[in-house]
Design a protein around this motif. Structure first.
Motif, PDB file in Angstrom:
ATOM      1  N   ILE A  61       0.831  -1.204   0.000  1.00 28.01           N
ATOM      2  CA  ILE A  61       0.000   0.000   0.000  1.00 28.01           C
ATOM      3  C   ILE A  61       0.866   1.255   0.000  1.00 28.01           C
ATOM      4  O   ILE A  61       0.568   2.227  -0.683  1.00 28.01           O
ATOM      5  CB  ILE A  61      -0.939   0.014   1.222  1.00 28.01           C
ATOM      6  N   ILE A  62       1.933   1.240   0.800  1.00 30.78           N
ATOM      7  CA  ILE A  62       2.877   2.351   0.860  1.00 30.78           C
ATOM      8  C   ILE A  62       4.249   1.824   0.461  1.00 30.78           C
ATOM      9  O   ILE A  62       4.728   0.829   1.020  1.00 30.78           O
ATOM     10  CB  ILE A  62       2.932   2.975   2.271  1.00 30.78           C
ATOM     11  N   ASP A  63       4.896   2.504  -0.486  1.00 32.01           N
ATOM     12  CA  ASP A  63       6.131   1.985  -1.086  1.00 32.01           C
ATOM     13  C   ASP A  63       7.252   3.035  -1.002  1.00 32.01           C
ATOM     14  O   ASP A  63       7.258   4.021  -1.737  1.00 32.01           O
ATOM     15  CB  ASP A  63       5.856   1.609  -2.546  1.00 32.01           C
ATOM     16  N   ASP A  64       8.165   2.824  -0.059  1.00 31.10           N
ATOM     17  CA  ASP A  64       9.382   3.633   0.059  1.00 31.10           C
ATOM     18  C   ASP A  64       9.068   5.137   0.119  1.00 31.10           C
ATOM     19  O   ASP A  64       9.571   5.929  -0.678  1.00 31.10           O
ATOM     20  CB  ASP A  64      10.324   3.343  -1.112  1.00 31.10           C
ATOM     21  N   VAL A  65       8.258   5.520   1.083  1.00 36.91           N
ATOM     22  CA  VAL A  65       7.862   6.927   1.242  1.00 36.91           C
ATOM     23  C   VAL A  65       8.763   7.604   2.272  1.00 36.91           C
ATOM     24  O   VAL A  65       8.951   7.092   3.378  1.00 36.91           O
ATOM     25  CB  VAL A  65       6.389   7.040   1.671  1.00 36.91           C
ATOM     26  N   THR A  66       9.300   8.748   1.912  1.00 40.38           N
ATOM     27  CA  THR A  66      10.099   9.572   2.828  1.00 40.38           C
ATOM     28  C   THR A  66       9.567  10.998   2.778  1.00 40.38           C
ATOM     29  O   THR A  66       9.485  11.601   1.697  1.00 40.38           O
ATOM     30  CB  THR A  66      11.582   9.569   2.426  1.00 40.38           C
TER      31      THR A  66
ATOM     32  N   PRO B 139      -5.079  10.032  -6.445  1.00 39.71           N
ATOM     33  CA  PRO B 139      -6.295   9.312  -6.854  1.00 39.71           C
ATOM     34  C   PRO B 139      -6.768   8.359  -5.770  1.00 39.71           C
ATOM     35  O   PRO B 139      -6.034   8.018  -4.848  1.00 39.71           O
ATOM     36  CB  PRO B 139      -5.850   8.552  -8.112  1.00 39.71           C
ATOM     37  N   SER B 140      -8.004   7.933  -5.900  1.00 41.14           N
ATOM     38  CA  SER B 140      -8.572   6.990  -4.948  1.00 41.14           C
ATOM     39  C   SER B 140      -7.737   5.706  -4.915  1.00 41.14           C
ATOM     40  O   SER B 140      -7.341   5.185  -5.959  1.00 41.14           O
ATOM     41  CB  SER B 140     -10.011   6.661  -5.350  1.00 41.14           C
ATOM     42  N   GLY B 141      -7.456   5.226  -3.718  1.00 40.31           N
ATOM     43  CA  GLY B 141      -6.666   4.008  -3.569  1.00 40.31           C
ATOM     44  C   GLY B 141      -5.175   4.222  -3.641  1.00 40.31           C
ATOM     45  O   GLY B 141      -4.406   3.253  -3.691  1.00 40.31           O
ATOM     46  N   SER B 142      -4.739   5.480  -3.629  1.00 42.26           N
ATOM     47  CA  SER B 142      -3.300   5.745  -3.740  1.00 42.26           C
ATOM     48  C   SER B 142      -2.555   5.577  -2.422  1.00 42.26           C
ATOM     49  O   SER B 142      -1.325   5.577  -2.405  1.00 42.26           O
ATOM     50  CB  SER B 142      -3.075   7.162  -4.282  1.00 42.26           C
TER      51      SER B 142
ATOM     52  N   ALA C 282      -1.298  25.229   1.373  1.00 38.79           N
ATOM     53  CA  ALA C 282      -0.466  24.358   2.214  1.00 38.79           C
ATOM     54  C   ALA C 282       1.015  24.685   2.025  1.00 38.79           C
ATOM     55  O   ALA C 282       1.445  25.119   0.948  1.00 38.79           O
ATOM     56  CB  ALA C 282      -0.720  22.893   1.850  1.00 38.79           C
ATOM     57  N   ASP C 283       1.799  24.471   3.070  1.00 43.26           N
ATOM     58  CA  ASP C 283       3.247  24.709   2.996  1.00 43.26           C
ATOM     59  C   ASP C 283       3.920  23.714   2.063  1.00 43.26           C
ATOM     60  O   ASP C 283       4.924  24.027   1.426  1.00 43.26           O
ATOM     61  CB  ASP C 283       3.871  24.635   4.389  1.00 43.26           C
ATOM     62  N   GLN C 284       3.384  22.488   2.046  1.00 40.39           N
ATOM     63  CA  GLN C 284       3.884  21.506   1.080  1.00 40.39           C
ATOM     64  C   GLN C 284       2.743  20.575   0.695  1.00 40.39           C
ATOM     65  O   GLN C 284       1.814  20.337   1.483  1.00 40.39           O
ATOM     66  CB  GLN C 284       5.068  20.705   1.643  1.00 40.39           C
ATOM     67  N   ILE C 285       2.813  20.098  -0.530  1.00 42.48           N
ATOM     68  CA  ILE C 285       1.793  19.178  -1.040  1.00 42.48           C
ATOM     69  C   ILE C 285       2.478  17.887  -1.434  1.00 42.48           C
ATOM     70  O   ILE C 285       3.483  17.902  -2.171  1.00 42.48           O
ATOM     71  CB  ILE C 285       1.058  19.792  -2.249  1.00 42.48           C
ATOM     72  N   ILE C 286       1.952  16.771  -0.930  1.00 44.30           N
ATOM     73  CA  ILE C 286       2.461  15.435  -1.260  1.00 44.30           C
ATOM     74  C   ILE C 286       1.471  14.779  -2.211  1.00 44.30           C
ATOM     75  O   ILE C 286       0.283  14.663  -1.900  1.00 44.30           O
ATOM     76  CB  ILE C 286       2.615  14.563   0.001  1.00 44.30           C
ATOM     77  N   VAL C 287       1.926  14.374  -3.363  1.00 49.19           N
ATOM     78  CA  VAL C 287       1.060  13.695  -4.338  1.00 49.19           C
ATOM     79  C   VAL C 287       1.424  12.216  -4.356  1.00 49.19           C
ATOM     80  O   VAL C 287       2.565  11.853  -4.656  1.00 49.19           O
ATOM     81  CB  VAL C 287       1.223  14.295  -5.749  1.00 49.19           C
ATOM     82  N   LEU C 288       0.462  11.394  -4.007  1.00 47.42           N
ATOM     83  CA  LEU C 288       0.664   9.942  -3.972  1.00 47.42           C
ATOM     84  C   LEU C 288       0.010   9.278  -5.167  1.00 47.42           C
ATOM     85  O   LEU C 288      -1.063   9.700  -5.624  1.00 47.42           O
ATOM     86  CB  LEU C 288       0.069   9.340  -2.692  1.00 47.42           C
TER      87      LEU C 288
END
Length: 577
Positions: A349-354, A368-371, A535-541
């Protein structure tokens, strides 16, 4: 049977186990008092046979009978009260223990196990133990003890009748073993269908709006009816399987009385037993298996008790997350995820996120949905443990914190706010029960819900329905925000907090969120452009990986998911009726 009783008593806590033991001892004493009827009858019978019914004999027999009835009744009352307290006390405490244990289970458990199964254990299973289990265990103990005491007294009168009873008791126990073996084959299916009925009822009730709107009542009625029919069938099968063995068991019990009468008359006519002993044996024949016969019938439910204990222990034995860390008070509230992975049911579900989330900044998570957006938030707040890498708060791995000290740093506002069936005030101060009414009102004002609360029939003392069904979506959401304001945690996680709010409530809700998030570290999942662009930062998954990261100005100028996201939102907002 003995192993089940041992398991049942081990399941009880020390205090309730003590009550059960005392009640068993009292039951033995009650049986001894009850057995005084025999000497009372013997005194009177001896007087009749001797032809001398004196006042002394009458008073002695009457006194023994009064002591027998009064003593056994009083002690039986106390024993029953202890059994009831211990039985229902055990069920109540195990419900609380299961609830407390579930607090520290990973969220994945609740995905794997339906609400119906958990509900069935905490309702049907615990009710079985509180009512059926207690009655089964105590009646069996009392029946065995009563029979043992009366059999011992019969040995005193005539050892031959005593031996006869022991032999027939062996036949009775054989019939009882067959009964339990038959019950064992259906007990597991009964528990399974009981659970299934609860699951289907809850599923039907929770989905009733969709069932009605899509005209699916026939299909879902059939699913519910099928579960109920299966439950009826297994209960009927269980009864039909047990009836022949219960009949056999009762027949053996009745034959014990008949054989005692026949043997006593035979010994008397062959001049090897006195008339006095013969009559006493005939009288005792009606008492010897009275308790054991009832206990034998209830013993058919022993397997239900055994499985009920196993079902409760099954939840309690599930390995929870390690919550016994240190009580840590972070100095800063920087939150870091360092190369974290998370896999659920063999799907990553989560892959090498920093990511690095500085204190007092706002981080928006889109995709997107399910990301994996909600899962990432759950990992950051330790609803789950990561499979690889680490999440750190103030440079401490969050697994080093005790769970309670970690949760003090987080407040949550979810898309579907859950409110309890309680007063408005108690819902607001749910996480801060010691708060004063002035603090509750202050939080409500900040969350923009004071005005609508004062319009309710009893203001802050108004009891709302479960899930807040009597309130609008915006009102429920603002109450949820007021609750988070009361907790005043330094890190706020907003999971689609504005997704289902109508335009009339949006302004108040946004003002409430601003009051909540002032000088806080904010992590938000959002689909509305106006809640993301500042937002100060935006994370796109996407598919569990970070594919873009930066500010709104940076990301809007590069091709990718975020630019498409913004363009779609602008197009939607341009629609007019």
């Amino acid at each position: 049977m003995l192993s089940t009783m041992k398991k049942f008593f081990a399941f009880c806590n020390e205090e309730n186990r003590r009550k059960f033991k005392i009640s068993i001892v009292l039951s033995v004493i009650a049986v001894l008092f009850l057995a005084l009827k025999i000497p009372a009858i013997a005194v009177m019978l001896q007087g009749v046979l001797d032809g001398e019914i004196t006042n002394k004999i009458i008073l002695t027999a009457f006194g023994l009978m009064v002591v027998s009835i009064a003593g056994s009744s009083a002690i039986k009352y106390k024993a029953t009260m202890l059994q009831t307290e211990a039985g229902y006390g055990t069920a109540a405490e195990k419900r609380m223990e299961i609830a407390e244990h579930m607090r520290y289970l990973p969220m994945g458990y609740f995905n794997e196990n339906s609400l119906g199964k958990i509900m069935s254990v905490t309702t049907n299973t615990m009710e079985n133990l509180a009512d059926v289990g207690t009655r089964v265990v105590m009646l069996i103990c009392e029946g065995v003890l009563t029979t043992a005491v009366i059999t011992l007294m019969i040995f005193i009168f005539d050892w031959r009748i005593g031996v006869l009873i022991v032999v027939e008791l062996a036949l009775f126990l054989l019939a009882n073993m067959l009964l339990q073996r038959s019950a064992k084959t259906c007990a597991a299916d009964k528990i399974k269908t009981d659970t299934n009925v609860v699951e289907k009822v809850l599923e039907y009730i929770k989905g009733i709006a969709e069932v009605k709107s899509y005209h699916l009542s026939g299909k879902y009625n059939k699913n519910l009816e099928k579960a109920i029919d299966e439950n009826i069938a297994i209960n009927t099968t269980l009864e039909f399987r047990l009836i022949p063995f219960m009949t056999l068991q009762n027949f053996v019990a009745k034959m014990v009385g008949i054989s005692i009468c026949a043997a006593s008359l035979y010994f008397y006519t062959s001049n090897t037993m006195t008339l006095f002993n013969c009559i006493m044996m005939i009288i005792c024949s009606f008492m010897v298996l009275e308790g054991l016969e009832m206990a034998g019938n209830y013993s058919s439910l022993v397997r239900i008790v055994d499985l009920s204990v196993d079902k409760a222990n099954e939840i309690l034995k599930i390995k929870g997350m390690d919550i016994n860390g240190k009580v840590i008070s972070p100095v800063t509230y920087d939150l870091d995820a360092d190369h974290i992975d998370f896999t659920y049911e063999e799907k990553k579900i989560i892959d090498d996120v920093t990511i690095h989330i500085p204190q007092n900044t706002t981080t928006a998570i889109v995709g997107p949905s399910g990301s994996g957006k909600t899962t990432l938030c759950h990992l950051l707040s330790r609803f789950w443990d990561v499979n690889k890498g680490k999440v750190a708060l103030d440079h401490h791995d969050i697994r080093e914190y005790s769970m309670d000290s970690l949760m003090e740093n987080f407040s949550f506002v979810f898309q579907n706010a859950y409110l309890f069936k309680d007063t408005i005030a108690n819902n607001i101060c749910f996480g801060s029960p010691e708060a004063s009414m002035e603090q509750v009102i202050e939080a409500a004002k900040k969350a923009k819900c004071h005005d609508f609360i004062m319009k309710l029939p009893n203001g802050y003392d108004t009891v709302i329905g479960e899930c807040g069904g009597s309130l609008s979506g915006g009102e429920r959401q603002r109450l949820s925000i007021a609750r988070a304001i009361m907790k005043d945690s330094p890190i706020i996680i907003l999971d689609e907090a504005t997704a289902n709010v109508d335009p009339e409530n949006e302004k108040d809700l946004m003002e409430a969120i601003q009051a909540l998030t002032k000088e806080k570290t904010i992590i938000m999942i959002a689909h509305r452009l106006k809640t993301v662009e500042h937002a100060d930062q935006i994370i796109v998954l996407d598919e569990g990986r970070i594919v873009q990261q930066g500010t709104h100005e940076q990301l809007i100028n590069e091709d990718g998911i975020y630019k498409n996201f913004v363009n779609q939102r602008k197009k939607i907002n341009s629609w007019k009726l």
